[in-house]
Design a protein around this motif. Structure first.
Motif, PDB file in Angstrom:
ATOM      1  N   ASP A  51      63.423  21.528  61.885  1.00 45.16           N
ATOM      2  CA  ASP A  51      62.168  21.309  62.622  1.00 45.16           C
ATOM      3  C   ASP A  51      62.426  21.264  64.123  1.00 45.16           C
ATOM      4  O   ASP A  51      61.533  21.552  64.916  1.00 45.16           O
ATOM      5  CB  ASP A  51      61.544  19.947  62.241  1.00 45.16           C
ATOM      6  CG  ASP A  51      60.590  20.045  61.058  1.00 45.16           C
ATOM      7  OD1 ASP A  51      60.563  21.095  60.386  1.00 45.16           O
ATOM      8  OD2 ASP A  51      59.886  19.039  60.800  1.00 45.16           O
ATOM      9  N   TYR A  53      54.423  21.168  53.288  1.00 40.04           N
ATOM     10  CA  TYR A  53      55.332  21.851  52.357  1.00 40.04           C
ATOM     11  C   TYR A  53      56.027  20.796  51.530  1.00 40.04           C
ATOM     12  O   TYR A  53      56.804  19.989  52.077  1.00 40.04           O
ATOM     13  CB  TYR A  53      56.353  22.714  53.119  1.00 40.04           C
ATOM     14  CG  TYR A  53      55.697  23.918  53.703  1.00 40.04           C
ATOM     15  CD1 TYR A  53      55.585  25.092  52.969  1.00 40.04           C
ATOM     16  CD2 TYR A  53      55.123  23.869  54.963  1.00 40.04           C
ATOM     17  CE1 TYR A  53      54.924  26.194  53.485  1.00 40.04           C
ATOM     18  CE2 TYR A  53      54.455  24.959  55.491  1.00 40.04           C
ATOM     19  CZ  TYR A  53      54.368  26.125  54.750  1.00 40.04           C
ATOM     20  OH  TYR A  53      53.705  27.202  55.264  1.00 40.04           O
ATOM     21  N   LYS A 104      59.672  19.178  52.155  1.00 40.16           N
ATOM     22  CA  LYS A 104      60.276  19.403  53.475  1.00 40.16           C
ATOM     23  C   LYS A 104      60.871  18.111  54.013  1.00 40.16           C
ATOM     24  O   LYS A 104      61.961  18.085  54.584  1.00 40.16           O
ATOM     25  CB  LYS A 104      59.246  19.965  54.458  1.00 40.16           C
ATOM     26  CG  LYS A 104      59.880  20.397  55.761  1.00 40.16           C
ATOM     27  CD  LYS A 104      58.881  20.473  56.903  1.00 40.16           C
ATOM     28  CE  LYS A 104      58.445  19.115  57.344  1.00 40.16           C
ATOM     29  NZ  LYS A 104      58.468  18.845  58.759  1.00 40.16           N
ATOM     30  N   VAL A 107      54.013  19.697  58.483  1.00 34.13           N
ATOM     31  CA  VAL A 107      54.640  20.493  59.541  1.00 34.13           C
ATOM     32  C   VAL A 107      53.539  20.888  60.521  1.00 34.13           C
ATOM     33  O   VAL A 107      52.426  21.217  60.117  1.00 34.13           O
ATOM     34  CB  VAL A 107      55.421  21.707  58.956  1.00 34.13           C
ATOM     35  CG1 VAL A 107      54.525  22.598  58.128  1.00 34.13           C
ATOM     36  CG2 VAL A 107      56.092  22.512  60.041  1.00 34.13           C
ATOM     37  N   ASN A 142      64.659  17.348  55.351  1.00 33.85           N
ATOM     38  CA  ASN A 142      64.935  16.922  56.725  1.00 33.85           C
ATOM     39  C   ASN A 142      65.651  15.575  56.765  1.00 33.85           C
ATOM     40  O   ASN A 142      66.488  15.328  57.644  1.00 33.85           O
ATOM     41  CB  ASN A 142      63.658  16.897  57.557  1.00 33.85           C
ATOM     42  CG  ASN A 142      63.302  18.289  58.047  1.00 33.85           C
ATOM     43  OD1 ASN A 142      64.034  19.250  57.799  1.00 33.85           O
ATOM     44  ND2 ASN A 142      62.186  18.407  58.742  1.00 33.85           N
ATOM     45  N   LYS A 184      61.807  26.227  62.010  1.00 30.27           N
ATOM     46  CA  LYS A 184      60.346  26.052  62.047  1.00 30.27           C
ATOM     47  C   LYS A 184      59.618  27.261  62.632  1.00 30.27           C
ATOM     48  O   LYS A 184      58.405  27.393  62.447  1.00 30.27           O
ATOM     49  CB  LYS A 184      59.992  24.774  62.828  1.00 30.27           C
ATOM     50  CG  LYS A 184      58.633  24.237  62.469  1.00 30.27           C
ATOM     51  CD  LYS A 184      58.432  22.810  62.945  1.00 30.27           C
ATOM     52  CE  LYS A 184      57.767  22.771  64.281  1.00 30.27           C
ATOM     53  NZ  LYS A 184      57.397  21.399  64.666  1.00 30.27           N
ATOM     54  N   ILE A 244      58.763  28.843  54.779  1.00 27.24           N
ATOM     55  CA  ILE A 244      59.558  27.809  55.459  1.00 27.24           C
ATOM     56  C   ILE A 244      60.464  27.070  54.468  1.00 27.24           C
ATOM     57  O   ILE A 244      61.611  26.744  54.774  1.00 27.24           O
ATOM     58  CB  ILE A 244      58.647  26.835  56.256  1.00 27.24           C
ATOM     59  CG1 ILE A 244      59.473  25.938  57.173  1.00 27.24           C
ATOM     60  CG2 ILE A 244      57.758  26.021  55.381  1.00 27.24           C
ATOM     61  CD1 ILE A 244      58.649  25.017  58.062  1.00 27.24           C
ATOM     62  N   SER A 245      59.967  26.849  53.241  1.00 24.97           N
ATOM     63  CA  SER A 245      60.779  26.136  52.244  1.00 24.97           C
ATOM     64  C   SER A 245      62.050  26.927  51.952  1.00 24.97           C
ATOM     65  O   SER A 245      63.147  26.370  51.878  1.00 24.97           O
ATOM     66  CB  SER A 245      60.003  25.944  50.951  1.00 24.97           C
ATOM     67  OG  SER A 245      58.773  25.333  51.222  1.00 24.97           O
ATOM     68  N   ASP A 264      56.069  15.461  54.587  1.00 25.55           N
ATOM     69  CA  ASP A 264      56.113  16.902  54.285  1.00 25.55           C
ATOM     70  C   ASP A 264      55.279  17.720  55.271  1.00 25.55           C
ATOM     71  O   ASP A 264      55.206  18.936  55.157  1.00 25.55           O
ATOM     72  CB  ASP A 264      55.600  17.155  52.858  1.00 25.55           C
ATOM     73  CG  ASP A 264      56.631  16.744  51.816  1.00 25.55           C
ATOM     74  OD1 ASP A 264      57.818  16.627  52.162  1.00 25.55           O
ATOM     75  OD2 ASP A 264      56.238  16.538  50.652  1.00 25.55           O
ATOM     76  N   TYR A 323      64.550  26.635  54.930  1.00 24.95           N
ATOM     77  CA  TYR A 323      65.235  25.338  55.010  1.00 24.95           C
ATOM     78  C   TYR A 323      66.228  25.191  53.854  1.00 24.95           C
ATOM     79  O   TYR A 323      67.326  24.658  54.025  1.00 24.95           O
ATOM     80  CB  TYR A 323      64.225  24.183  54.992  1.00 24.95           C
ATOM     81  CG  TYR A 323      63.475  23.979  56.303  1.00 24.95           C
ATOM     82  CD1 TYR A 323      63.179  25.042  57.142  1.00 24.95           C
ATOM     83  CD2 TYR A 323      63.050  22.716  56.695  1.00 24.95           C
ATOM     84  CE1 TYR A 323      62.482  24.846  58.332  1.00 24.95           C
ATOM     85  CE2 TYR A 323      62.351  22.512  57.887  1.00 24.95           C
ATOM     86  CZ  TYR A 323      62.067  23.587  58.699  1.00 24.95           C
ATOM     87  OH  TYR A 323      61.380  23.397  59.870  1.00 24.95           O
ATOM     88  N   GLU A 324      65.843  25.682  52.671  1.00 22.85           N
ATOM     89  CA  GLU A 324      66.766  25.618  51.527  1.00 22.85           C
ATOM     90  C   GLU A 324      68.011  26.452  51.788  1.00 22.85           C
ATOM     91  O   GLU A 324      69.115  26.079  51.402  1.00 22.85           O
ATOM     92  CB  GLU A 324      66.097  26.187  50.274  1.00 22.85           C
ATOM     93  CG  GLU A 324      65.225  25.210  49.559  1.00 22.85           C
ATOM     94  CD  GLU A 324      64.512  25.881  48.399  1.00 22.85           C
ATOM     95  OE1 GLU A 324      65.131  26.718  47.711  1.00 22.85           O
ATOM     96  OE2 GLU A 324      63.334  25.577  48.203  1.00 22.85           O
ATOM     97  N   PHE A 329      61.404  20.329  45.345  1.00 21.25           N
ATOM     98  CA  PHE A 329      60.472  19.664  46.231  1.00 21.25           C
ATOM     99  C   PHE A 329      59.712  18.541  45.548  1.00 21.25           C
ATOM    100  O   PHE A 329      58.888  17.897  46.150  1.00 21.25           O
ATOM    101  CB  PHE A 329      59.544  20.691  46.868  1.00 21.25           C
ATOM    102  CG  PHE A 329      60.303  21.529  47.859  1.00 21.25           C
ATOM    103  CD1 PHE A 329      61.311  20.966  48.618  1.00 21.25           C
ATOM    104  CD2 PHE A 329      60.031  22.869  48.022  1.00 21.25           C
ATOM    105  CE1 PHE A 329      62.034  21.716  49.530  1.00 21.25           C
ATOM    106  CE2 PHE A 329      60.748  23.621  48.929  1.00 21.25           C
ATOM    107  CZ  PHE A 329      61.751  23.047  49.676  1.00 21.25           C
TER     108      PHE A 329
END
Ligand code: UDP
Length: 258
Positions: free
Chosen positions: A200, A43, A46, A32, A50, A215, A225-226, A30, A229-230, A255
């Motif tokens: 990322d 996070y 994450k 970053v 990924n 990222k 960031i979450s 997780d 990405y979601e 998460f």
């Protein structure tokens, strides 16, 4: 439980010896980091996303005949991959100017290149991953002429494939980084695509409003960031099923999936 043998731990992933000959297990953390790990955070979840992203893109690439290290995803955070010796190059393809090229050459952010630009960086944190050219790569024997030809050809094919895939999800693929490896199983002699493909390692802009969905949200402190990405996962219908049904509960649940 038998303790697994750690082969290598990087900033966002850990590699363990695999359960089958010539395999590794790639575990997504997780964590970053940015700016050569000067900026760090964690996070929750994450790594789960990924892992799913990389599986999705690598599977798609296999379907169009681009060999890569993915064998199969084995759980929420891990995938079984072909064991490789990583070629010490970060291979970057750029469609639109931003990030280091804009700074280095003074090119306006958002300038669309007439054709994709390919760059190589020598993977060495102590040197801050310097930009290098083909002469450096051959002189210092980081890769052979044949490998470089193969790497360049694959990188452009990956760009075509991913650009189209993201376009269909109303996302612009601005640039991305790839890594390649030499399989330890010598019956498979060509270089193959390795590492990961995820937000990322890509720059992704929302086609509607250029909102950053990668990222850079973390690098530049411009949002969550979450959520970014979601958003990408949702556009490809990749959110784990248990949570995608209840949007309002998603933040609490997604998460914590293991
Ligand atoms: N990139 C990466 N890892 C790195 C450096 C770059 O995945 O160590 C990716 C980055 O996310 C972007 C592309 O490669 O999609 C080009 O990055 P750039 O050279 O602009 O570097 P930065 O501005 O991040 O230093």
């Amino acid at each position: 439980m038998v303790k697994r043998q750690k082969i290598y731990e990087g900033k966002a992933k850990v590699l363990y010896r695999g359960t089958e000959p010539f395999t590794f297990i790639q575990h997504f953390k997780d964590d970053v980091t940015a700016f050569n790990a000067e900026k760090k955070d964690t996070y929750e979840g994450k790594g789960v996303l990924n892992n799913i992203f990389s599986e999705f893109f690598m599977k798609g690439l296999s379907e169009i005949g681009i060999n890569n290290h993915l064998i199969r995803r084995i759980n929420m955070r891990e995938q079984l991959v072909m064991a490789c010796e990583i070629i010490p190059l970060e291979v970057v393809v750029r469609n639109i100017s931003t990030g280091s090229i804009s700074k280095r050459l003074g090119i306006k952010e958002g300038h669309v290149f007439s054709r994709p630009i390919l760059e190589f960086y020598y993977k060495d944190d102590k040197l801050n991953d310097p930009l290098v050219n083909e002469d450096h790569i051959l002189e210092f024997e980081w890769a052979t002429v044949q490998e470089l030809e193969e790497i360049s050809s694959i990188a452009f094919r990956v760009n075509d494939f991913l650009s189209g895939l993201f376009f269909g999800a109303e996302i612009v693929l601005v640039d991305f980084k790839l890594e390649f490896g030499r399989p330890l199983d010598k019956s498979n002699s060509k270089v193959i695509l390795a590492d990961e493909i995820s937000p990322d390692s890509c720059r992704l802009w929302d086609k509607k409003n250029n909102k950053r969905l990668d990222k850079d949200v973390f690098r530049l402190d411009i949002g969550n960031i979450s959520e970014a990405y979601e958003e990408v996962a949702q556009r490809f219908n990749l959110l784990p099923k248990r949570v995608s049904v209840q949007n309002n509960k998603m933040k609490n649940n997604i998460f914590s999936l293991e």
